[in-house]
Scaffold this motif. Structure first.
Motif, PDB file in Angstrom:
ATOM      1  N   LYS A 104       4.605   2.162 -12.561  1.00  0.00           N
ATOM      2  CA  LYS A 104       5.110   3.534 -12.500  1.00  0.00           C
ATOM      3  C   LYS A 104       6.484   3.595 -11.847  1.00  0.00           C
ATOM      4  CE  LYS A 104       0.644   5.870 -12.638  1.00  0.00           C
ATOM      5  NZ  LYS A 104      -0.253   6.856 -12.002  1.00  0.00           N
ATOM      6  N   HIS A 105       6.694   2.813 -10.819  1.00  0.00           N
ATOM      7  CA  HIS A 105       8.015   2.785 -10.205  1.00  0.00           C
ATOM      8  C   HIS A 105       9.038   2.186 -11.168  1.00  0.00           C
ATOM      9  CE1 HIS A 105       7.020   4.164  -6.170  1.00  0.00           C
ATOM     10  NE2 HIS A 105       5.919   3.420  -6.214  1.00  0.00           N
ATOM     11  N   GLU A 117       0.825  -1.204   0.000  1.00  0.00           N
ATOM     12  CA  GLU A 117       0.000   0.000   0.000  1.00  0.00           C
ATOM     13  C   GLU A 117       0.862   1.259   0.000  1.00  0.00           C
ATOM     14  OE1 GLU A 117      -3.353   2.171   2.863  1.00  0.00           O
ATOM     15  OE2 GLU A 117      -2.595   0.163   3.335  1.00  0.00           O
ATOM     16  N   GLN A 137       4.243  -2.886 -10.096  1.00  0.00           N
ATOM     17  CA  GLN A 137       4.441  -1.467  -9.809  1.00  0.00           C
ATOM     18  C   GLN A 137       5.031  -0.812 -11.059  1.00  0.00           C
ATOM     19  OE1 GLN A 137       3.409   0.063  -7.064  1.00  0.00           O
ATOM     20  NE2 GLN A 137       2.660  -1.861  -6.206  1.00  0.00           N
ATOM     21  N   GLY A 195       3.518   5.597  -5.834  1.00  0.00           N
ATOM     22  CA  GLY A 195       3.507   5.617  -7.282  1.00  0.00           C
ATOM     23  C   GLY A 195       2.373   6.435  -7.846  1.00  0.00           C
ATOM     24  N   GLU A 196       1.236   6.467  -7.159  1.00  0.00           N
ATOM     25  CA  GLU A 196       0.086   7.207  -7.655  1.00  0.00           C
ATOM     26  C   GLU A 196       0.198   8.700  -7.383  1.00  0.00           C
ATOM     27  OE1 GLU A 196      -2.318   6.097  -9.452  1.00  0.00           O
ATOM     28  OE2 GLU A 196      -1.658   4.013  -9.407  1.00  0.00           O
ATOM     29  N   GLU A 197       0.827   9.067  -6.284  1.00  0.00           N
ATOM     30  CA  GLU A 197       0.786  10.464  -5.863  1.00  0.00           C
ATOM     31  C   GLU A 197       2.065  11.241  -6.159  1.00  0.00           C
ATOM     32  OE1 GLU A 197      -0.169  10.448  -1.760  1.00  0.00           O
ATOM     33  OE2 GLU A 197      -2.200   9.641  -2.043  1.00  0.00           O
ATOM     34  N   THR A 248       2.413   1.589  -3.577  1.00  0.00           N
ATOM     35  CA  THR A 248       1.400   1.930  -4.572  1.00  0.00           C
ATOM     36  C   THR A 248       0.959   3.376  -4.415  1.00  0.00           C
ATOM     37  OG1 THR A 248       0.652  -0.368  -4.545  1.00  0.00           O
ATOM     38  CG2 THR A 248      -0.833   1.276  -5.497  1.00  0.00           C
ATOM     39  N   GLN A 249       0.752   3.797  -3.183  1.00  0.00           N
ATOM     40  CA  GLN A 249       0.348   5.180  -2.946  1.00  0.00           C
ATOM     41  C   GLN A 249       1.430   6.147  -3.398  1.00  0.00           C
ATOM     42  OE1 GLN A 249      -0.640   5.997   1.108  1.00  0.00           O
ATOM     43  NE2 GLN A 249      -1.354   8.075   0.701  1.00  0.00           N
ATOM     44  N   LEU A 256       0.146   1.895 -19.434  1.00  0.00           N
ATOM     45  CA  LEU A 256      -0.562   2.962 -18.716  1.00  0.00           C
ATOM     46  C   LEU A 256      -1.403   3.830 -19.642  1.00  0.00           C
ATOM     47  CD1 LEU A 256       2.288   4.129 -16.309  1.00  0.00           C
ATOM     48  CD2 LEU A 256       0.398   2.591 -15.789  1.00  0.00           C
TER      49      LEU A 256
END
Length: 1280
Positions: free
Chosen positions: A492-493, A94, A490, A100-102, A97-98, A528
């Motif tokens: 984006k990472h 979590e 993951q 990567g999103e923010e 992931t957070q 993506l």
């Protein structure tokens, strides 16, 4: 020297190694706190970290010191347990992931390496790394062997709204609900208890609260009882300028409301409460505890005498210790007390006292082989050395020792090793040992993908900030990290790490790693949905000649796919792909030669010319150049151009060559053409120059193509060029107006995205190609120039329902349809077929017939079926009636008969000649070429064997062997006909009907063939192909006589004539051969929906069957077929009788050899007869024999031979006179019950010559015949 407490590791140790306060609350307390969007602990936690608490502390020494930085860690009692590993992994997932999103910006350019080196490590590294590492450390919290996670005090919190609050305080501290650390003996359950009464100011006034507080102080004590009033704001509109409950990174609209009922007074009261808890309760309690424990340890363990005693006592315990975990230690043991003393001293910042106790206990744990506790103590010793800033070497040695012990000696110690490694890494970074720190990160990476990804990325930054920077390892570890991120989904990472690696490999010769990075970034961007960014990176890997074929194909395919998904019509830079070979152009057009299908075009011209010699009147005058037509069919056309017809296609074959290893998909391939008015000199007013058209030429070509779109129709073709291959692409242009048509070039798109074009005219053939022939009349450009003449009639031909796959023997009724869609009529039609054995012409009588009922006999009425064909012209050319003129918009249908004569691949060539009725047309005639290729599958295999009857020479026993060679179809035999007016055929058993012949099965039938003698005075000659009455045998079970087929009718008689020609043998005289036709039909499987249920009739033709037979000697075996015998008494003896007959005119010497199963030899021998039941495989074509009473289907399996022995003599010789008979007794012994085929014998014969010369028609003079099948069933009659 930098203060260790101000370093990242120092701050981490001071945060994580701090006193734990266990909190027990009631639901009403939590409800009051939740009004602010907070739990009780969340409400107090921001005020539990003190930067300047300034509390004096005196531990072991008499000299006090003052604490400045201090922190309390608050935990609910239910949370004081070692975290579940699965929950911890989900929490870590979590967090990542957070992040990567923010916090990831995938749209900006990745920072360059020089820019990264200009900043500090902690500015470059993602900020969430710190939180991730903290979560990893929390995984091993609350262990039983580490006292700094054991609760120092217990805070019991009750609300004033609770019923009987004083009793609630007592109920809260229920041992059953306390953590296992207190109940299992890992720590002292007698801990400091503090009591807090929480009052919600929104509920009622303070009168009742004061009373409750007084009662609480009188019950539990004044010093340990506190009151906290919250929610003083009645409207809940409090806005804090610096909200202590809001993290700067979680500043959202939802978090703005946190603490909105807590006013300034409430916040100050909470701050004072936590300050008082720490300074007046927790720290003094720990201080007192340290002094007491230190006195105990000094009395029992310190000093030389105590140390010797301890070593001597532990030496006796070594043999009884557990090698993996060591002994179990309770809180009251000396070791546990020392560990508590060391941890309390560490939390109170007395690192000297902590280190001395850690050293003391380290030896004990090592002797006890308690490796987990030993490693934990070594870990704390390293931390103490670091905080003391005394010996870097000692601190690193302790950390390394602890790390290796966790990994090698502690089961499932990887999590503890991770915490140790993180502390060790920070310790190395403090001394700028980044290279060594990267090695530690690599060691703690582990096998779990997400954990490994984060550690490898942190290792990469260590290589970046090494002295000097290790850029290659930095980029390589970023790639390794990104790959692990991808495995953990993951994306984006993974993109972030790979993009940072791009700057490392840019401008280097490391081609393979650059391709890997760009390709995967492109793929992940596409995943993506960011296709524009994906295309940018995929462009970097297009021209990768150093890669393998598979890799190049993968790169190119993904590039085109991502580009299409961008939805943009922009053009890319032109690629020199594919290569067009102008010298390989092949032009196919229709002048007087037309084609019914593309398959007919593929047939070589020389084959068509030789086949058309009979139908075209003056083919010798035609020119041989494929691109030229006979000059007599043109009028007023340019000398150096070909002829085509308005509305008829021109096909151009263009070779596309792919020089790379990858496959190139091409779409929208079409010609660039110009159609201009015809002039006297044959010149046009337009031309296109240039090889690969530039932008201006491309626009010009597009404009001209647009302007001529009404004059020509172009086809679009898609294809895929394989790597290193050359592909011929066939393109079509259809002129709509008269004039001069020029084929200028070709255009295409790579997978509908990248456009390209090529100019034929400006890239002519090379000189060596143009001079291949001595007489060169046409230039290359002239071969692409056509004189378009006005529309001519063109017949379109189609054979309806012509099959692609049929069964051998199948007879079908087909229809040839010729349609004329032009304005001019055609006449004088004639047609030629290459294989009349398979395809034959019908007659006008065959129109609108009911097939197959039209071939059946009609008793008592005039024959209405089609008679044999009487053709005009030669045998191979069919002339249509003169009145068959096909006019405008009309069509002509003509019946055809198809018979699949033999299995195999059949190619049918058909040429239709027709003349144009309009005399003003430039062409006088045209031809239609048709080609069909079909596969004929084996179906029914039929063979006949004729044997003369011993008693009557004019009668012959006919043995018909039928095998179903299909694997899934069933057939029903309908009729057997003998052809010739001198023969009559009948069933031996009139009541017998052949069964349904199922797939893979076979059977044999016996018939009687009788020779008839016609009177010599007959004046009317009867054709030998017309069967008289008695020439047909009905095999089906139908009762009506009309179900018989008349084999004298067309097409049966026509195809039989063809079969007689192909099956013709050396003439043996008209009285020595007979022809047979077996008619059957396919029984469709109704349960198979994929099979057509249309009628399927088969006719199998057997011609020139000799009546002489293969042997003049015939015989028959008589005896029982079923015997009951008691095998418990003895074996079974069966007596048989063989009757021999010599049908020759000479004396025959006969020898009968019987063979037992052991003498059969090779199973492939002609005389090997198999005993027992056995299957009949289709591929072996084993015939199934039958006796005269009916059919015996063989399903005999030759797995093991049953014992049968011929008794008496194994060989019998005799002389048999001409036309005489003899009986020979035989006997066989059977040793066990079963069914046996007694055909394991052979009859050898030799005919004595009559004179000096032997008549050649008399057949062979000697031979050997295998035995006929004879089935004997022996059944055991014993009771047991």
């Amino acid at each position: 020297m930098t203060d260790p407490a101000s370093t990242p590791l120092g701050r981490m140790l001071m945060d994580e190694i701090s006193p734990v306060v266990m909190v027990l609350t009631t639901p009403l307390v939590e409800a009051a706190c939740q009004k602010n969007g907070l739990s009780f602990i969340e409400m107090l936690s921001p005020f539990c970290a003190f930067s300047n608490i300034d509390v004096p502390v005196r531990t072991a020494s008499d000299q006090p010191y003052r604490l400045q930085k201090f922190k309390l860690r608050l935990f609910y009692a239910s949370d004081i347990r070692q975290p579940d590993s699965q929950v911890a992994r989900e929490r870590l997932l979590e967090v990542i992931t957070q992040a990567g999103e923010e916090s990831l910006d995938l749209h900006t350019d990745a920072p360059q390496t020089d820019d990264l080196l200009s900043r500090s490590e902690y500015e470059v590294m993602p900020s969430w790394f710190k939180f991730f590492n903290k979560e990893l450390i929390r995984v091993v919290s609350f262990s039983d062997h580490e006292a700094f996670d054991h609760p120092v005090a217990c805070l019991l919190v009750v609300s004033t709204k609770d019923e009987r609050p004083i009793n609630r305080f007592v109920d809260l501290y229920n041992p059953d609900h306390l953590p296992s650390l207190l109940n299992d003996g890992a720590m002292d359950p007698k801990i400091l208890k503090l009591y807090l009464l929480v009052h919600d100011n929104q509920d009622d006034g303070p009168e009742n609260t004061t009373k409750l507080l007084f009662e609480m102080k009188s019950t539990f004590g004044v010093n340990v009882s506190q009151l906290l009033c919250i929610n003083s704001s009645q409207d809940g509109l409090v806005e804090h300028l610096q909200n202590p409950w809001i993290s700067p990174k979680s500043y959202t609209s939802s978090t703005l409301r946190l603490g909105h009922f807590l006013n300034k007074d409430d916040v100050n009261e909470i701050r004072d409460l936590t300050q008082e808890l720490a300074s007046k309760h927790i720290i003094p309690y720990m201080e007192e505890k340290v002094r007491v424990l230190n006195q105990q340890v000094s009395a029992t363990r310190k000093g030389f005498r105590n140390q010797i005693k301890n070593l001597w006592w532990r030496k006796g315990k070594e043999d009884s210790l557990d090698a993996s975990n060591g002994p179990m230690y309770t809180f009251s043991s000396n070791e546990s007390q020392i560990r508590v003393l060391g941890d309390y001293a560490f939390m109170l910042r007395d690192y000297e006292l902590a280190l001395s106790n850690y050293r003391l206990i380290s030896t004990d744990y090592k002797l006890d082989k308690a490796w987990k506790r030993y490693a934990a103590v070594q870990e704390m010793m390293g931390a103490a050395y670091f905080m003391l800033n005394h010996s870097w070497k000692e601190s690193e040695h302790c950390m390394e020792n602890a790390f290796n012990t966790y990994l090698k000696n502690v089961p499932a110690g990887h999590q503890n090793a991770t915490r140790c490694g993180l502390w060790w890494v920070e310790m190395l970074k403090t001394r700028d040992q980044f290279k060594e720190a990267a090695g530690v990160y690599f060691l703690i990476a582990g096998e779990e993908s997400l954990h490994s990804a984060v550690m490898l990325e942190q290792a990469s930054y260590c290589y970046l900030y090494s002295k000097p920077p290790m850029l290659r390892k930095y980029g390589f570890h970023l790639v390794l990290s990104g790959n692990q991120y991808k495995k953990s989904d993951q994306i984006k990472h993974a993109i972030r790490t790979y993009r940072r690696a791009v700057s490392v490999f840019k401008g280097t010769t490391w081609s393979y790693i650059k391709d890997h990075v760009h390709f995967h970034i492109g793929q992940w961007y596409a995943f993506l949905g960011l296709y524009d960014a994906a295309v940018i990176h995929m462009l970097e890997v297009l021209m990768c000649s150093h890669q393998s074929k598979t890799t190049q194909e993968l790169f190119f395919k993904n590039f085109l796919n991502f580009f299409q998904k961008t939805g943009k019509a922009c053009e890319l830079l032109k690629l020199p792909l594919p290569i067009i070979d102008a010298s390989s152009l092949k032009v196919v057009f229709e002048d007087h030669r037309t084609y019914a299908s593309s398959a007919a075009v593929s047939v070589t011209e020389s084959l068509w010319r030789s086949f058309e010699e009979e139908v075209i009147p003056s083919l010798s005058t035609a020119r041989t150049n494929w691109l030229e037509v006979q000059s007599k069919f043109t009028s007023k056309r340019p000398k150096e151009s070909n002829i085509c017809v308005v509305g008829e296609i021109i096909e151009v074959g263009v070779e596309f060559k792919n020089p790379l290893q990858i496959s190139i998909p091409l779409t929208g391939i079409s010609l660039i053409c110009e159609l201009s008015e015809r002039s006297d000199d044959g010149q046009t007013d337009a031309n296109i120059t240039g090889g690969m058209l530039n932008d201006q030429d491309s626009k010009l070509a597009a404009d001209r193509l647009l302007n001529s779109s009404a004059s020509v129709v172009l086809s679009d073709v898609d294809c895929v060029l394989e790597g290193g291959s050359t592909t011929m692409v066939k393109l079509i242009v259809t002129p709509r107006e008269e004039g001069i048509l020029k084929i200028v070039g070709v255009k295409w798109k790579i997978s509908g995205s990248v456009s390209g074009c090529y100019n034929f005219v400006a890239n002519p053939m090379k000189n060596k190609t143009a001079t291949r022939t001595r007489k060169h009349k046409h230039s290359f450009s002239d071969n692409l120039k056509f004189a378009v003449i006005k529309s001519l009639p063109k017949l379109e031909g189609m054979i309806h329902s012509i099959p692609e796959r049929v069964y051998a023997g199948e007879l079908r009724y087909l229809t040839l349809e010729l349609s004329n869609k032009s304005e001019v009529a055609v006449k004088n039609l004639k047609m030629k077929i290459s294989h009349p054995r398979f395809l034959n012409f019908g007659s006008a009588e065959h129109f609108d017939i009911n097939y197959p009922a039209c071939l059946q006999k009609i008793t008592g009425s005039k024959r209405s079926g089609p008679m044999p064909m009487q053709r005009e012209g030669s045998d191979s050319v069919f002339l249509f009636p003169n009145d068959n003129v096909i006019r405008k918009g009309s069509s002509l249908s003509w019946p055809l008969w198809f018979h699949a004569a033999v299995p195999g691949s059949v190619s049918l060539y058909i040429v239709l000649y027709y003349e144009i009725e309009d005399i003003e047309c430039s062409m006088k005639y045209r031809t239609l070429r048709m080609f069909h290729n079909m596969e004929v599958l084996p179906a029914i295999d039929v063979s006949f064997q004729l044997s003369p009857q011993p008693s009557t020479p004019q009668k012959f026993l006919v043995r018909m062997d039928v095998t179903n060679q299909t694997s899934s179809e069933d057939f029903q035999m309908d009729q057997l006909s003998s052809l010739g007016n001198q023969w009559e055929i009948s069933m031996i058993d009139p009541l017998f009907h052949p069964p349904l012949l199922m797939s893979g099965q076979a059977f044999s039938c016996f018939f009687m063939l009788k020779q008839r003698h016609e009177k010599s005075g007959d004046s009317e000659e009867i054709s030998s192909l017309h069967s008289p009455i008695g020439g047909d045998v009905k095999l089906s079970t139908k009762d009506d006589d009309d179900s018989l087929f008349d084999v004298s009718l067309s097409p049966l008689s026509d195809f039989h004539n063809c079969e007689r020609l192909y099956q013709e043998k050396q003439s043996e005289g008209g009285s020595h051969t007979v022809d047979f036709i077996l008619i059957s039909h396919q029984v469709h499987n109704k349960n198979n929906p994929g099979v057509s249920h249309s009628p399927c009739f088969l006719s199998n033709h057997a011609c020139h069957c000799s009546i002489l037979g293969s042997s003049p000697i015939s015989w028959v075996i008589d005896g029982p077929h079923e015997i009951f015998h008691d095998f418990s008494a003895s074996f079974c003896e069966v007596s048989l009788k063989m009757t021999l007959y010599n049908s020759s005119k000479t004396v025959a010497s006969i020898r009968i050899n019987t063979m037992d199963s052991s003498h059969l030899g090779d199973s492939g021998s002609v005389f090997s007869n198999q005993e027992g039941w056995y299957n009949v495989p289709l591929e072996s074509a084993i015939k199934v024999t039958s006796d005269v009473r009916g059919t015996i289907l063989k399903s005999l399996l030759w797995e093991s031979a049953h014992p049968t022995i011929w008794s008496a003599s194994s060989s019998t010789k005799l002389q048999l006179g001409p036309g005489s008979m003899a009986e020979i007794p035989l006997q066989v012994c059977v040793f066990c019950p079963g069914t046996y085929d007694l055909s394991n014998y052979a009859v050898q014969w030799n005919l004595q010559p009559l004179g000096a010369q032997q008549n050649p028609e008399s057949g062979p003079s000697s031979g050997t015949c295998p035995g006929y099948p004879y089935y004997l069933t022996v059944i055991s009659s014993s009771s047991g």
